[in-house]
Design a protein around this motif. Sequence first.
Motif, PDB file in Angstrom:
ATOM      1  N   LYS A   1       0.810  -1.289   0.062  1.00 41.57           N
ATOM      2  CA  LYS A   1      -0.025  -0.008   0.000  1.00 41.57           C
ATOM      3  C   LYS A   1       0.682   1.274   0.238  1.00 41.57           C
ATOM      4  O   LYS A   1       0.507   2.163  -0.670  1.00 41.57           O
ATOM      5  CB  LYS A   1      -0.889  -0.096   1.438  1.00 41.57           C
ATOM      6  CG  LYS A   1      -1.930   1.357   1.443  1.00 41.57           C
ATOM      7  CD  LYS A   1      -2.985   0.789   2.286  1.00 41.57           C
ATOM      8  CE  LYS A   1      -3.697   2.127   2.596  1.00 41.57           C
ATOM      9  NZ  LYS A   1      -4.626   2.067   3.605  1.00 41.57           N
ATOM     10  N   SER A   2       2.116   1.361   0.806  1.00 42.16           N
ATOM     11  CA  SER A   2       2.792   2.433   0.890  1.00 42.16           C
ATOM     12  C   SER A   2       3.474   2.867  -0.260  1.00 42.16           C
ATOM     13  O   SER A   2       3.590   3.891  -0.731  1.00 42.16           O
ATOM     14  CB  SER A   2       3.663   2.464   1.992  1.00 42.16           C
ATOM     15  OG  SER A   2       4.682   1.339   1.685  1.00 42.16           O
ATOM     16  N   GLU A   3       3.950   1.787  -1.223  1.00 41.84           N
ATOM     17  CA  GLU A   3       4.473   1.995  -2.515  1.00 41.84           C
ATOM     18  C   GLU A   3       3.551   2.384  -3.495  1.00 41.84           C
ATOM     19  O   GLU A   3       3.680   2.981  -4.308  1.00 41.84           O
ATOM     20  CB  GLU A   3       5.293   0.579  -3.094  1.00 41.84           C
ATOM     21  CG  GLU A   3       6.370   0.173  -2.012  1.00 41.84           C
ATOM     22  CD  GLU A   3       6.784  -1.242  -2.522  1.00 41.84           C
ATOM     23  OE1 GLU A   3       8.051  -1.736  -1.916  1.00 41.84           O
ATOM     24  OE2 GLU A   3       5.977  -2.237  -2.856  1.00 41.84           O
ATOM     25  N   LEU A   4       2.120   1.655  -3.383  1.00 38.98           N
ATOM     26  CA  LEU A   4       1.124   2.171  -4.210  1.00 38.98           C
ATOM     27  C   LEU A   4       0.837   3.829  -4.123  1.00 38.98           C
ATOM     28  O   LEU A   4       0.946   4.628  -5.161  1.00 38.98           O
ATOM     29  CB  LEU A   4      -0.036   1.382  -4.211  1.00 38.98           C
ATOM     30  CG  LEU A   4      -1.351   1.796  -5.167  1.00 38.98           C
ATOM     31  CD1 LEU A   4      -0.975   1.706  -6.496  1.00 38.98           C
ATOM     32  CD2 LEU A   4      -2.532   0.994  -4.882  1.00 38.98           C
ATOM     33  N   ILE A   5       0.994   4.074  -2.960  1.00 42.28           N
ATOM     34  CA  ILE A   5       0.642   5.745  -2.550  1.00 42.28           C
ATOM     35  C   ILE A   5       1.730   6.328  -2.909  1.00 42.28           C
ATOM     36  O   ILE A   5       1.618   7.503  -3.703  1.00 42.28           O
ATOM     37  CB  ILE A   5       0.336   5.744  -0.875  1.00 42.28           C
ATOM     38  CG1 ILE A   5      -0.768   5.370  -0.527  1.00 42.28           C
ATOM     39  CG2 ILE A   5       0.740   7.266  -0.408  1.00 42.28           C
ATOM     40  CD1 ILE A   5      -1.049   5.075   1.041  1.00 42.28           C
ATOM     41  N   ASP A   6       2.990   6.054  -2.893  1.00 42.82           N
ATOM     42  CA  ASP A   6       3.945   6.579  -3.492  1.00 42.82           C
ATOM     43  C   ASP A   6       4.011   7.129  -5.004  1.00 42.82           C
ATOM     44  O   ASP A   6       4.354   8.075  -5.442  1.00 42.82           O
ATOM     45  CB  ASP A   6       5.440   5.921  -3.272  1.00 42.82           C
ATOM     46  CG  ASP A   6       5.890   6.012  -1.780  1.00 42.82           C
ATOM     47  OD1 ASP A   6       5.175   7.091  -0.944  1.00 42.82           O
ATOM     48  OD2 ASP A   6       6.826   5.368  -1.231  1.00 42.82           O
ATOM     49  N   ALA A   7       3.658   5.919  -5.526  1.00 42.26           N
ATOM     50  CA  ALA A   7       3.671   5.762  -6.959  1.00 42.26           C
ATOM     51  C   ALA A   7       2.403   6.772  -7.583  1.00 42.26           C
ATOM     52  O   ALA A   7       2.709   7.516  -8.596  1.00 42.26           O
ATOM     53  CB  ALA A   7       3.365   4.536  -7.569  1.00 42.26           C
ATOM     54  N   ILE A   8       1.231   6.588  -6.905  1.00 43.64           N
ATOM     55  CA  ILE A   8       0.263   7.573  -7.054  1.00 43.64           C
ATOM     56  C   ILE A   8       0.809   9.102  -7.135  1.00 43.64           C
ATOM     57  O   ILE A   8       0.176   9.867  -7.887  1.00 43.64           O
ATOM     58  CB  ILE A   8      -0.937   7.038  -6.329  1.00 43.64           C
ATOM     59  CG1 ILE A   8      -1.658   5.945  -6.882  1.00 43.64           C
ATOM     60  CG2 ILE A   8      -2.063   8.278  -6.568  1.00 43.64           C
ATOM     61  CD1 ILE A   8      -2.574   5.424  -5.842  1.00 43.64           C
ATOM     62  N   ALA A   9       1.336   9.320  -6.005  1.00 40.70           N
ATOM     63  CA  ALA A   9       1.773  10.813  -5.943  1.00 40.70           C
ATOM     64  C   ALA A   9       2.775  11.279  -6.654  1.00 40.70           C
ATOM     65  O   ALA A   9       2.676  12.164  -7.287  1.00 40.70           O
ATOM     66  CB  ALA A   9       2.373  10.928  -4.369  1.00 40.70           C
ATOM     67  N   ALA A  10       3.696  10.317  -7.151  1.00 43.39           N
ATOM     68  CA  ALA A  10       4.606  10.895  -8.099  1.00 43.39           C
ATOM     69  C   ALA A  10       3.949  10.873  -9.536  1.00 43.39           C
ATOM     70  O   ALA A  10       4.148  12.028 -10.211  1.00 43.39           O
ATOM     71  CB  ALA A  10       5.660   9.716  -8.337  1.00 43.39           C
ATOM     72  N   ASP A  11       3.088   9.887  -9.966  1.00 45.24           N
ATOM     73  CA  ASP A  11       2.443   9.956 -11.368  1.00 45.24           C
ATOM     74  C   ASP A  11       1.240  11.146 -11.328  1.00 45.24           C
ATOM     75  O   ASP A  11       1.548  11.882 -12.507  1.00 45.24           O
ATOM     76  CB  ASP A  11       1.754   8.823 -11.351  1.00 45.24           C
ATOM     77  CG  ASP A  11       2.648   7.603 -11.728  1.00 45.24           C
ATOM     78  OD1 ASP A  11       3.760   7.630 -12.004  1.00 45.24           O
ATOM     79  OD2 ASP A  11       2.263   6.512 -11.547  1.00 45.24           O
ATOM     80  N   ALA A  12       0.722  11.589 -10.107  1.00 45.84           N
ATOM     81  CA  ALA A  12      -0.375  12.546 -10.392  1.00 45.84           C
ATOM     82  C   ALA A  12       0.259  13.922  -9.926  1.00 45.84           C
ATOM     83  O   ALA A  12      -0.319  14.949 -10.122  1.00 45.84           O
ATOM     84  CB  ALA A  12      -1.545  12.126  -9.382  1.00 45.84           C
ATOM     85  N   GLY A  13       1.451  14.049  -9.690  1.00 39.84           N
ATOM     86  CA  GLY A  13       2.124  15.291  -9.254  1.00 39.84           C
ATOM     87  C   GLY A  13       1.500  15.739  -7.628  1.00 39.84           C
ATOM     88  O   GLY A  13       1.198  17.081  -7.893  1.00 39.84           O
ATOM     89  N   ILE A  14       1.099  15.020  -6.835  1.00 39.76           N
ATOM     90  CA  ILE A  14       0.204  15.499  -5.704  1.00 39.76           C
ATOM     91  C   ILE A  14       1.208  14.916  -4.620  1.00 39.76           C
ATOM     92  O   ILE A  14       2.052  14.146  -4.630  1.00 39.76           O
ATOM     93  CB  ILE A  14      -1.165  14.908  -5.404  1.00 39.76           C
ATOM     94  CG1 ILE A  14      -1.183  13.419  -5.760  1.00 39.76           C
ATOM     95  CG2 ILE A  14      -1.932  15.274  -6.593  1.00 39.76           C
ATOM     96  CD1 ILE A  14      -2.447  12.719  -5.401  1.00 39.76           C
ATOM     97  N   THR A  15       0.624  15.235  -3.356  1.00 42.42           N
ATOM     98  CA  THR A  15       1.556  14.935  -2.047  1.00 42.42           C
ATOM     99  C   THR A  15       1.083  13.658  -1.891  1.00 42.42           C
ATOM    100  O   THR A  15       0.119  12.970  -2.104  1.00 42.42           O
ATOM    101  CB  THR A  15       1.054  15.759  -0.868  1.00 42.42           C
ATOM    102  OG1 THR A  15      -0.228  15.701  -0.594  1.00 42.42           O
ATOM    103  CG2 THR A  15       1.308  17.233  -1.122  1.00 42.42           C
ATOM    104  N   LYS A  16       1.999  12.880  -1.076  1.00 40.90           N
ATOM    105  CA  LYS A  16       1.851  11.384  -0.449  1.00 40.90           C
ATOM    106  C   LYS A  16       0.476  11.690   0.503  1.00 40.90           C
ATOM    107  O   LYS A  16      -0.342  10.571   0.373  1.00 40.90           O
ATOM    108  CB  LYS A  16       2.931  10.998   0.389  1.00 40.90           C
ATOM    109  CG  LYS A  16       4.007  10.680  -0.599  1.00 40.90           C
ATOM    110  CD  LYS A  16       5.039  10.051   0.065  1.00 40.90           C
ATOM    111  CE  LYS A  16       6.056   9.835  -0.606  1.00 40.90           C
ATOM    112  NZ  LYS A  16       7.440   9.384   0.247  1.00 40.90           N
ATOM    113  N   ALA A  17       0.286  12.530   1.233  1.00 46.69           N
ATOM    114  CA  ALA A  17      -1.128  12.557   2.032  1.00 46.69           C
ATOM    115  C   ALA A  17      -2.324  12.751   1.070  1.00 46.69           C
ATOM    116  O   ALA A  17      -3.372  11.853   1.497  1.00 46.69           O
ATOM    117  CB  ALA A  17      -1.068  13.895   2.983  1.00 46.69           C
TER     118      ALA A  17
END
Length: 100
Positions: free
Chosen positions: A13-29
């Motif tokens: 889950k944390s790796e998926l959150i990191d990937a989503i944040a990087a791809d979408a250009g948003i914060t991890k939160a």
Amino acid sequence: MFNQQLITNIMNKSELIDAIAADAGITKAAAKSALESFLGNVGSTLKKGGRVSLVGFGSWSVSKRAARDGRNPQTGKTIKIAAKNVVKFKAGAELDGAVN
């Protein structure tokens, strides 16, 4: 023994959150909030007996599994397995094509 290559290809889950944040250009939160919202909405829809469909990705649905007799592998005794609802996922054409 476990296949080491298989273990290293698991995204948690944390790796998926990191990937989503990087791809979408948003914060991890923000990515964590969006993922938790998605998972919560899928779960509540399925709990109500609904179906969730993302065209191209796949669909989740609930199916009823009937009560049945099983066997305890240690003792060989027959046991009763209760009926329950199970979640099913059917991959969409794009996801299926991406992995094949």
